[in-house]
Design an enzyme around this catalytic site. Sequence first.
Site, PDB file in Angstrom:
ATOM      1  N   LYS A   1      24.228 -11.778 -38.970  1.00 39.84           N
ATOM      2  CA  LYS A   1      24.593 -10.363 -39.168  1.00 39.84           C
ATOM      3  C   LYS A   1      24.113  -9.538 -37.979  1.00 39.84           C
ATOM      4  O   LYS A   1      23.277  -9.999 -37.196  1.00 39.84           O
ATOM      5  CB  LYS A   1      23.950  -9.847 -40.460  1.00 39.84           C
ATOM      6  CG  LYS A   1      22.416  -9.880 -40.457  1.00 39.84           C
ATOM      7  CD  LYS A   1      21.833  -9.519 -41.805  1.00 39.84           C
ATOM      8  CE  LYS A   1      20.313  -9.627 -41.788  1.00 39.84           C
ATOM      9  NZ  LYS A   1      19.723  -9.384 -43.119  1.00 39.84           N
TER      10      LYS A   1
ATOM     11  N   TYR B   1       7.922  12.499 -19.040  1.00 39.39           N
ATOM     12  CA  TYR B   1       7.984  13.673 -19.921  1.00 39.39           C
ATOM     13  C   TYR B   1       6.656  13.918 -20.637  1.00 39.39           C
ATOM     14  O   TYR B   1       6.045  12.993 -21.156  1.00 39.39           O
ATOM     15  CB  TYR B   1       9.057  13.476 -20.997  1.00 39.39           C
ATOM     16  CG  TYR B   1      10.466  13.474 -20.483  1.00 39.39           C
ATOM     17  CD1 TYR B   1      10.971  14.557 -19.767  1.00 39.39           C
ATOM     18  CD2 TYR B   1      11.296  12.396 -20.731  1.00 39.39           C
ATOM     19  CE1 TYR B   1      12.290  14.555 -19.312  1.00 39.39           C
ATOM     20  CE2 TYR B   1      12.609  12.387 -20.292  1.00 39.39           C
ATOM     21  CZ  TYR B   1      13.094  13.469 -19.572  1.00 39.39           C
ATOM     22  OH  TYR B   1      14.388  13.465 -19.130  1.00 39.39           O
TER      23      TYR B   1
HETATM   24  C1  LIG Z   1      18.789 -10.524 -43.235  1.00 41.84           C
HETATM   25  C2  LIG Z   1      18.789 -11.413 -44.424  1.00 41.84           C
HETATM   26  C3  LIG Z   1      18.286 -12.724 -44.350  1.00 41.84           C
HETATM   27  C4  LIG Z   1      17.559 -13.261 -43.142  1.00 41.84           C
HETATM   28  O1  LIG Z   1      16.186 -12.987 -43.288  1.00 41.84           O
HETATM   29  P1  LIG Z   1      15.130 -13.411 -42.161  1.00 41.84           P
HETATM   30  O2  LIG Z   1      13.843 -12.890 -42.662  1.00 41.84           O
HETATM   31  O3  LIG Z   1      15.592 -12.735 -40.928  1.00 41.84           O
HETATM   32  O4  LIG Z   1      15.191 -14.889 -42.092  1.00 41.84           O
HETATM   33  C5  LIG Z   1      18.432 -13.541 -45.451  1.00 41.84           C
HETATM   34  N1  LIG Z   1      19.027 -13.074 -46.568  1.00 41.84           N
HETATM   35  C6  LIG Z   1      19.492 -11.826 -46.688  1.00 41.84           C
HETATM   36  C7  LIG Z   1      20.118 -11.384 -47.949  1.00 41.84           C
HETATM   37  C8  LIG Z   1      19.369 -10.942 -45.633  1.00 41.84           C
HETATM   38  O5  LIG Z   1      19.810  -9.683 -45.760  1.00 41.84           O
END
Ligand SMILES: *Cc1c(COP(=O)(O)O)cnc(C)c1O
Length: 389
Positions: free
Chosen positions: A33, A260
Amino acid sequence: MALGTATVDTRAVTHNAGVLAAHGGGQLMAVVKADGFGHGAVPVARAALAGGAGWLGVATCAEALALRAAGIAAPTLAWLVRPGEDCRAAVAAGVDLAAGTPDQLVAAAAAGRAVGREAAVHLKVDTGLARNGAAPQDWPELVRWAGKLAAEGGLRVRAVWSHLACADEPGHPSVPAQLTVFDEAVAHARAAGLDPVRHLANSAAALAVPAARYDLVRAGIGLYGVEPVRGRRFGLRPALTLTAPVVSVRRVPAGTPVSYGHQYVTRRATTLALVGLGYADGVPRAAGPCARVWLAGARHPVAGAVTMDSLVLDVGDAPVAVGDEAVLWGAGRWGEPTAADWAGWAGTNPHEILTGLGARTARRYLPTGFGDHLPAGGGHHLTAGGGGD
Ligand SMILES: *Cc1c(COP(=O)(O)O)cnc(C)c1O
């Protein structure tokens, strides 16, 4: 100005997938994702599949369809469906959908009937994260709806799943509590005649909580090489190195205020090097005075506020020249900081550092062949195009 380059070593992703698959015991779902946590979803997906992943996980149908458009046919789950979203294209492309409410089931079944292909759904139970999924008291009703819609045609139940709240803290009491709720939900589904694949673990649980592995583990951050369990190492290799060139160098006297707000003042005569990456590129401004950047063989402090497009390094008397490459974060092999270091400095998690990489940053892939974005001049493809997914 697109001065930053993120170099992604897809071999590290393949290696990490192998580590996670071996620990997972059953199957690995590579979570790609948010454009593969900023690494590029398609090349990461290919590298993870080469390392032993059998599934891909994404948040949205659009993300799943982008994988399909690239020719990746591996089983894929999309778990965040917009209310009222038209899921027909995803179902037609064989993308599995998550459902935690009867409405979501009804929508999935309608899409399935419309395209003449059963929607494969993963029923989500909320075991203690309170994010999404059916609350335990609503679970029997969700299972009933699933059975009814499956009997009418349009969907079938592939899996039962949930997500842990504190898997990265070994020994946290919520973990066994969530496992108990999950087991009860699975038992209920089985009693109702379902035979679901079970998945619960994220990276941390896949590596450190054997009881959470079930049939399939969903790994994101570990795939990218960040060790997910506090105080433990599993041999994961960070895959992404963020670099940018020094665009100017100046010698300044002691007492020179920098950037800044003039919060930083040079303590002695020193060299300031301007590096072309800023917070719009994902360098967290909040990392503040702790932040260090690797340049000319050493770590140097960031002098004053990170700005939108650039940051200044106080490099002392180091022999730094315009055009030298600064390393913001990488694998940590020679002493350069890692994304986990930046997360610590900024008071966030490495996930946010990696997914925060801005659109101006070019992506480059090692070895060439997995990437869809080959650097100018190409390089030969190591894999045959198309198949293998
Ligand atoms: C993002 C996500 C993961 C991955 O989790 P990690 O801690 O990055 O391994 C797994 N399951 C769901 C539902 C997620 O949203």
